[in-house]
Design a protein around this motif. Sequence first.
Motif, PDB file in Angstrom:
ATOM      1  N   UNK A 437      40.635  30.718  28.761  1.00  0.00           N
ATOM      2  CA  UNK A 437      40.937  30.788  30.188  1.00  0.00           C
ATOM      3  C   UNK A 437      40.006  31.789  30.857  1.00  0.00           C
ATOM      4  N   UNK A 438      39.939  31.717  32.169  1.00  0.00           N
ATOM      5  CA  UNK A 438      39.117  32.686  32.906  1.00  0.00           C
ATOM      6  C   UNK A 438      39.627  34.104  32.696  1.00  0.00           C
ATOM      7  N   UNK A 439      40.951  34.264  32.630  1.00  0.00           N
ATOM      8  CA  UNK A 439      41.513  35.601  32.415  1.00  0.00           C
ATOM      9  C   UNK A 439      41.094  36.148  31.054  1.00  0.00           C
ATOM     10  N   UNK A 440      41.114  35.282  30.044  1.00  0.00           N
ATOM     11  CA  UNK A 440      40.703  35.751  28.714  1.00  0.00           C
ATOM     12  C   UNK A 440      39.228  36.134  28.713  1.00  0.00           C
ATOM     13  N   UNK A 441      38.377  35.286  29.324  1.00  0.00           N
ATOM     14  CA  UNK A 441      36.944  35.568  29.339  1.00  0.00           C
ATOM     15  C   UNK A 441      36.643  36.830  30.132  1.00  0.00           C
ATOM     16  N   UNK A 442      37.413  37.081  31.189  1.00  0.00           N
ATOM     17  CA  UNK A 442      37.229  38.318  31.948  1.00  0.00           C
ATOM     18  C   UNK A 442      37.537  39.523  31.071  1.00  0.00           C
ATOM     19  N   UNK A 443      38.675  39.469  30.379  1.00  0.00           N
ATOM     20  CA  UNK A 443      39.010  40.561  29.469  1.00  0.00           C
ATOM     21  C   UNK A 443      37.996  40.712  28.357  1.00  0.00           C
ATOM     22  N   UNK A 444      37.504  39.581  27.859  1.00  0.00           N
ATOM     23  CA  UNK A 444      36.499  39.605  26.790  1.00  0.00           C
ATOM     24  C   UNK A 444      35.216  40.270  27.274  1.00  0.00           C
ATOM     25  N   UNK A 445      34.787  39.945  28.491  1.00  0.00           N
ATOM     26  CA  UNK A 445      33.547  40.527  29.027  1.00  0.00           C
ATOM     27  C   UNK A 445      33.691  42.030  29.218  1.00  0.00           C
TER      28      UNK A 445
END
Length: 525
Positions: A437-445
């Motif tokens: 999800x976008x939220x996961x990718x944001x946290x990942x970045x």
Amino acid sequence: MARIAYILLCHKDPEAIIKQAERLTATGDYISIHFDARAKPEHFFMLQEVLGPNPNVAFSEKRIKCGWGEWSLVEATLHAVQTAVKNFPRASHFYMLSGDCMVIKSSEYIHEFLDDNDVDFIESFDFFESDWIKTGMKSERLIYRHWFNERTQKRRFYATFNVQKKLALTREIPADIQVMIGSQWWCLRRQTIEAVLHFTESRRDVMRFFKTTWIPDETFFQTIVRHLVPTNEIRTRTLTFLMFTDYGMPLTFYNDHYDLLISQDYLFARKISPDALDLKERLGQLYAEKGVDFQISAEGPSLFKFLTGRGRQGKRFASRFWETESTLGRDRELMLIVCKKWHVAKRLLEKIDQATVHPTIAYLFNEESTPLPDLGGIQSTLGKRTRHRRALMRMLFDYYNTNQMVVCLDPSAMDLMQDFFGDRSITRMLEIQCEFTDDYLTGHSIRIGLAGEQTSPETLERLLPTIRRDILSESDRIRDAEFENVSRMVQSGTEDEHVSALVEFLHVPEEKAREIARTDYLFAD
């Protein structure tokens, strides 16, 4: 309030210099210009004609013919500094610039920043102990004398260097001086500048020494300031944002870098492309604005490393293949769980450890902290583990007295996969394909340093598709490699599909595979 005297070294593009000088002096600051004596005379006359009437602009009283790596760059800087000290008695700070630099904060922000930080900003790392110099000469810069320009007089440069080296004609560094090194882009307080100028007059021995060192613009001010100023009054950093490519060349910024630049924890940036007219116009307008609230995220270096590093994965260069060790053993089975979400792979690995007799190890080639037995030091760092991957795995098989082992790998480790699948042992892979999800990718970045808590939504909006494509391309590379014995678990798949993949991967009965497949919250973030 802080008043800044900008020290500008330049040699071309008089129109851009005029705009830069007018912009920087419009809010009450000053600028002292050294225009290279090698440059076209008509360009210098243009500068004098347009900027001469401006009381906040001064030209270096002596112009030097400058050359890269020469003392001439330091000499030109000193002349411009002396001119600034003489002509601008109200200047409280002196900021070193080049014609390729551009302001990336408002004047209001810069003055408040300097008012709040009564220190000198200059990179000054120990010359011998730091790794600031990556390749090429190091101590040779100092212990031998360099009279000729390495770029324009290469034969003379290396001829005199080789003669000195052959005859052991070395020299001593002044006894009370600890040579430091760092970027030439500094911002120093007036009392520091005046102390430096006094030092240049009183310590002729040090001046003689630096005049024949190589690339002294990276060592002269860095050493003298550290010698004169207490450590607690120095911030070992530059306020000018600059990055370098893999080839040691300064990274150039263009029109679409505006949001990236203003969010960095710096006051200026270099190098700005001469063609980036829109960027220069927007930054120029920003400098005069009031009340601007800057959201500092400072993700520039890590983001650049990430984006350029993507070319390493076979897109620009062939994959790097480390030295080949001897086989793991024909009868041994290495089972690789490959998953981008490490917590998902670790949950599955823990369940496999409980349900089978296979030894399991998490991301031993990706996480330094992965628990490993003492194997004589080969396990101590990620670098050693990766370089000696086959030897490490053989020793782990021997340590656990087993012929079967399960380990986790990140999908980016294509070189490891190729190496293990190329071995005479049996290698099987379970690729776990997760949803992102976008939220996961944001946290990942944020976790990996590509973004910060203050990164703007616009920057994230451009960044997330790149990260998503990068993850998908890693999976595509695994498919394109056409490895044998590859099973796949897809997050959206059914329990029966997961069981089938685990049976194929682990060679366990269906009941055991179903027990593993029912791991609680396996794909939960």
